[in-house]
Design a protein around this motif. Structure first.
Motif, PDB file in Angstrom:
ATOM      1  N   ASN A   8       0.961  -1.133  -0.045  1.00 33.52           N
ATOM      2  CA  ASN A   8       0.043  -0.020   0.012  1.00 33.52           C
ATOM      3  C   ASN A   8       1.000   1.264   0.110  1.00 33.52           C
ATOM      4  O   ASN A   8       1.721   1.426   1.036  1.00 33.52           O
ATOM      5  N   THR A   9       0.570   2.052  -1.079  1.00 33.05           N
ATOM      6  CA  THR A   9       1.622   3.243  -1.068  1.00 33.05           C
ATOM      7  C   THR A   9       0.553   4.444  -0.936  1.00 33.05           C
ATOM      8  O   THR A   9       0.976   5.865  -1.384  1.00 33.05           O
ATOM      9  N   GLY A  10      -0.571   4.176  -0.640  1.00 30.50           N
ATOM     10  CA  GLY A  10      -1.573   5.309  -0.635  1.00 30.50           C
ATOM     11  C   GLY A  10      -2.982   5.010  -0.694  1.00 30.50           C
ATOM     12  O   GLY A  10      -3.466   4.244  -0.073  1.00 30.50           O
ATOM     13  N   PRO A  11      -3.531   5.304  -2.054  1.00 30.48           N
ATOM     14  CA  PRO A  11      -4.884   4.821  -2.030  1.00 30.48           C
ATOM     15  C   PRO A  11      -5.444   3.610  -2.527  1.00 30.48           C
ATOM     16  O   PRO A  11      -6.380   3.013  -2.162  1.00 30.48           O
ATOM     17  N   SER A  12      -4.641   2.601  -2.911  1.00 32.23           N
ATOM     18  CA  SER A  12      -4.790   1.114  -3.271  1.00 32.23           C
ATOM     19  C   SER A  12      -3.671   0.244  -2.780  1.00 32.23           C
ATOM     20  O   SER A  12      -2.583   0.635  -2.855  1.00 32.23           O
ATOM     21  N   TRP A  13      -4.086  -1.043  -3.142  1.00 30.63           N
ATOM     22  CA  TRP A  13      -3.199  -1.805  -2.884  1.00 30.63           C
ATOM     23  C   TRP A  13      -2.668  -2.603  -4.104  1.00 30.63           C
ATOM     24  O   TRP A  13      -3.381  -2.558  -5.154  1.00 30.63           O
ATOM     25  N   THR A  14      -1.308  -3.207  -3.990  1.00 33.84           N
ATOM     26  CA  THR A  14      -0.820  -3.594  -5.307  1.00 33.84           C
ATOM     27  C   THR A  14      -0.025  -4.993  -4.816  1.00 33.84           C
ATOM     28  O   THR A  14       0.456  -5.157  -3.839  1.00 33.84           O
ATOM     29  N   GLU A  15      -0.247  -5.882  -5.771  1.00 35.70           N
ATOM     30  CA  GLU A  15       0.538  -7.241  -5.665  1.00 35.70           C
ATOM     31  C   GLU A  15       1.925  -6.858  -5.706  1.00 35.70           C
ATOM     32  O   GLU A  15       2.530  -6.418  -6.698  1.00 35.70           O
ATOM     33  N   ASN A  32       4.697  -1.873 -11.021  1.00 39.54           N
ATOM     34  CA  ASN A  32       4.545  -0.418 -11.134  1.00 39.54           C
ATOM     35  C   ASN A  32       5.686  -0.134  -9.645  1.00 39.54           C
ATOM     36  O   ASN A  32       4.818   0.428  -8.779  1.00 39.54           O
ATOM     37  N   ALA A  33       6.788  -0.145  -9.663  1.00 37.85           N
ATOM     38  CA  ALA A  33       7.566   0.126  -8.380  1.00 37.85           C
ATOM     39  C   ALA A  33       7.404   1.539  -8.217  1.00 37.85           C
ATOM     40  O   ALA A  33       7.423   2.357  -8.930  1.00 37.85           O
ATOM     41  N   PRO A  34       7.309   1.793  -6.855  1.00 39.12           N
ATOM     42  CA  PRO A  34       7.429   3.237  -6.159  1.00 39.12           C
ATOM     43  C   PRO A  34       8.746   3.953  -6.404  1.00 39.12           C
ATOM     44  O   PRO A  34       9.604   3.165  -6.495  1.00 39.12           O
ATOM     45  N   ASN A  35       8.487   5.116  -6.613  1.00 42.15           N
ATOM     46  CA  ASN A  35       9.695   6.117  -6.480  1.00 42.15           C
ATOM     47  C   ASN A  35      10.468   6.025  -5.317  1.00 42.15           C
ATOM     48  O   ASN A  35      10.071   5.707  -4.321  1.00 42.15           O
ATOM     49  N   ARG A  36      11.860   6.467  -5.413  1.00 43.66           N
ATOM     50  CA  ARG A  36      12.782   6.469  -4.124  1.00 43.66           C
ATOM     51  C   ARG A  36      11.990   7.543  -3.194  1.00 43.66           C
ATOM     52  O   ARG A  36      11.614   8.748  -3.753  1.00 43.66           O
ATOM     53  N   GLU A  41       3.588   0.529   2.856  1.00 45.91           N
ATOM     54  CA  GLU A  41       3.260  -0.560   3.783  1.00 45.91           C
ATOM     55  C   GLU A  41       3.112  -1.891   3.141  1.00 45.91           C
ATOM     56  O   GLU A  41       2.513  -1.861   2.077  1.00 45.91           O
ATOM     57  N   ILE A  42       4.027  -2.856   3.378  1.00 47.84           N
ATOM     58  CA  ILE A  42       3.721  -4.366   3.005  1.00 47.84           C
ATOM     59  C   ILE A  42       3.078  -4.970   3.920  1.00 47.84           C
ATOM     60  O   ILE A  42       3.640  -5.159   5.119  1.00 47.84           O
ATOM     61  N   ARG A  43       2.118  -5.984   3.391  1.00 48.38           N
ATOM     62  CA  ARG A  43       1.356  -6.866   4.031  1.00 48.38           C
ATOM     63  C   ARG A  43       1.685  -8.304   3.760  1.00 48.38           C
ATOM     64  O   ARG A  43       1.667  -8.481   2.465  1.00 48.38           O
ATOM     65  N   ARG A  44       2.037  -9.195   4.791  1.00 47.05           N
ATOM     66  CA  ARG A  44       2.096 -10.668   4.483  1.00 47.05           C
ATOM     67  C   ARG A  44       1.406 -11.340   5.541  1.00 47.05           C
ATOM     68  O   ARG A  44       1.853 -11.339   6.417  1.00 47.05           O
ATOM     69  N   GLY A  45       0.054 -11.633   5.331  1.00 48.70           N
ATOM     70  CA  GLY A  45      -0.835 -12.097   6.275  1.00 48.70           C
ATOM     71  C   GLY A  45      -1.070 -11.054   7.257  1.00 48.70           C
ATOM     72  O   GLY A  45      -1.526 -10.071   6.895  1.00 48.70           O
TER      73      GLY A  45
END
Length: 157
Positions: A8-15, A32-36, A41-45
């Motif tokens: 999650n980098t803001g408004p949506s979740w990405t795989e 679509n990698a985020p910029n430097r 936020e990364i979620r795994r379970g």
């Protein structure tokens, strides 16, 4: 290793896919990698990683984690079947910070109070040094002013 997760980098979740994981950060890849400099936020379970992107090359990017990561827990955590809860969900009491807001605010208040005490002591010390310097200067000036007439009187006696 290839561990699927969600970002999650803001408004949506990405795989995303975690390629490498350490206690201080991770190497990830997505379409679509985020910029430097982006916070994410990364979620795994139920495991959550909050961090900042420190480098990016094409679809790969590296993050520095906000706190220490439990690598074994992240690797062994099963993936959730549904979308993770968000702090904005109604009725959600989910806390994604490693430290609660009350604890963080209390720590900031303690740091602020310690800074105030230190600055007050420093200010008092500077004032004391200046006052002693001024008193010493005044004493030498008075001594020189009064010593000249007394030397004249002593020489005439």
């Amino acid at each position: 290793m290839l561990i699927p997760a969600r970002m999650n980098t803001g408004p949506s979740w990405t795989e995303v896919v975690i390629h490498n994981l350490s206690s201080g950060g991770a190497l990830l890849a997505c379409d679509n990698a985020p910029n430097r400099g982006t916070y994410l936020e990364i979620r795994r379970g139920k495991q959550t990683i909050v961090g900042r992107v420190v480098w990016r090359k094409e679809r790969f990017f590296g993050i520095q984690a906000q706190g220490r990561l439990d690598v074994a827990a992240i690797i062994n955590e099963p993936r959730l079947a549904s979308r993770p809860k968000s702090a904005n969900d109604p009725g959600s009491a989910y806390e994604r910070r490693s430290q609660s807001r009350m604890e963080a605010d209390a720590q900031i208040a303690r740091q602020l109070e310690n800074s105030r005490r230190w600055s007050a002591a420093f200010q008092y010390g500077i004032f004391l040094v200046l006052a002693l310097s001024a008193a010493g200067f005044a004493a030498t000036e008075v001594y020189q002013l009064l010593s000249h007439p007394f030397l004249q009187v002593q020489s005439r006696l």
